[in-house]
Structure formats: C-alpha cells, structure tokens
Design a protein around this motif. Structure first.
Motif: not given
Length: 218
Positions: A36-38, A48-49, A185-187, A198-202
């Motif tokens: 996922v681009e930052e 993003g969410f 912000p996604l980052d 946790a291990r976030p994934v798109p």
C-alpha cells in the motif's frame, strides 16, 4: 452477507471481479502489507481506514452515520458497507469498508469526463456536475465501489461534502463506539497497530487500496 466464505486474498479479488459489490477480504497473507503506497500521486500523505475485525460488532452505526451526515437520498446506495464473513476457524467476523481511496485509482484513470480526482490526504472524490453517468468507473473498480443515484455516480469522499476537512475524522469513524474503525495516515495506522502486536494488511492488491485490516476473531 456471505456466510461460509473463507477469508483469502485470491477470493477477495475474484469476488470483486464478479462485480457483485461484495467483499471477500484477504488476511491470510501479511507479506505484501507494504504494497500500500504511503503517498498520493501528488506527494501528499495518503490517509485511509483501518478496520479491526476483533472489535467490529456489525452494528452498522458507521453506515447510518454516513447516510445521515451526507444526507444521502433514498435512491442512493450506502457509501459504507458492513459485511459478515467466516474466518479460518469457522467463526463469523464483520468488516466495514467504503471507497478504498486507492493510491492508483482505476476509476480516475478511466473517467472520460474528468469527474474524478485525487486530492488532499489522498481522498478520491467526484465532481457530480462533470459526471456523465457512463459507468466506466463502476466497471473499472476492482472493489465494486461506485454506485449511481438520480444525479450521478456516488461514493465515499471521507465526508468532504459533509464539511469535514481533508485529514479530519469522517463521521463513520466518529460513530464507531467499539473503536473498530480508525482513520488517519496509513503509515501511522500501520505503526500503531504493529506496536500493539497486530499485523495489518491491505484489503487487496489492485490499485494499492488505502484500507487496512487487522484481527481474525475466533
């Protein structure tokens, strides 16, 4: 609702390709979370969410808040949707999603009228006065997001039309009483989730979506 559907990345993409508008969320792999681009195409930070499936109760407060704040007509489909899926342990989990505000949105690239733009905070929005109703964006979106009402194509704009400034918290997130839905912000979202183990994934690969998932209740 898709009971009995396992959460796999390939299943997610296949489900979207069928243009049903339903989501089959991929969380089995975490290797491509960095895909996922930052930043948005103009260099600004991509917002993003993040949906925590361990916390989402499927109450749809986010859906109702979105409709109320944006004054959606009866002929306008929900901008945010809550779906139920079966995880790898055969337990139901809930997932709240809206427009993915992709880093590389297909909808923007195919719009012949220039009605779709990617602006501040990476938000993808629609100029309803320029929309010609060709539905190319619906056909191009791998996540089945664009919907049409009596005026034009309609989708989540992170509540820009409801008076929320770019980067500020949309009404759907404000309404989530369980803390299952976050925005930022996604980052930052990724770093905060990882700091808690946790291990976030798109949600998928196509277009580099700005929506992350964590958790697998069960």
């Amino acid at each position: 609702m898709i009971d009995g559907t396992a959460l796999t990345r390939r299943g997610f993409l296949a489900g979207c390709a069928a243009a049903t508008g339903t989501l089959v969320i991929g969380i089995a792999s975490v290797d491509d979370a960095s895909a996922v681009e930052e930043a948005s195409s103009d260099g600004r930070r991509q917002y993003g969410f993040l949906c925590d499936m361990n916390k989402c109760a499927g109450c749809k407060n986010c859906v109702d808040a979105c409709r109320d704040a944006n004054h959606l007509s009866e002929r306008t489909a929900d901008r945010r949707r809550v779906e139920v899926y079966m995880n790898s342990r055969s337990n139901n989990v809930y997932v709240s999603t809206s427009c993915m505000h992709c880093a590389d949105p297909n909808c923007l690239r195919v719009c012949p009228a220039g009605a779709i733009k990617k602006g501040d905070a990476g938000i993808v929005s629609v100029d309803v006065d320029r929309c010609i109703g060709c539905k190319y964006c619906f056909q191009a979106c791998p996540y089945g997001v664009p919907r049409y009402n009596e005026v034009a194509m309609d989708k989540c704009d992170c509540c820009l039309g409801a008076g929320v400034a770019p980067g500020e918290t949309p009404h759907c997130v404000q309404a989530c009483k369980f803390g299952a839905l976050q925005y930022g912000p996604l980052d930052d979202l990724r770093a905060e989730a990882e700091s808690c183990g946790a291990r976030p994934v798109p949600v998928g690969d196509a277009g580099n979506p700005s929506c992350l998932l964590i958790g697998e209740r069960g």
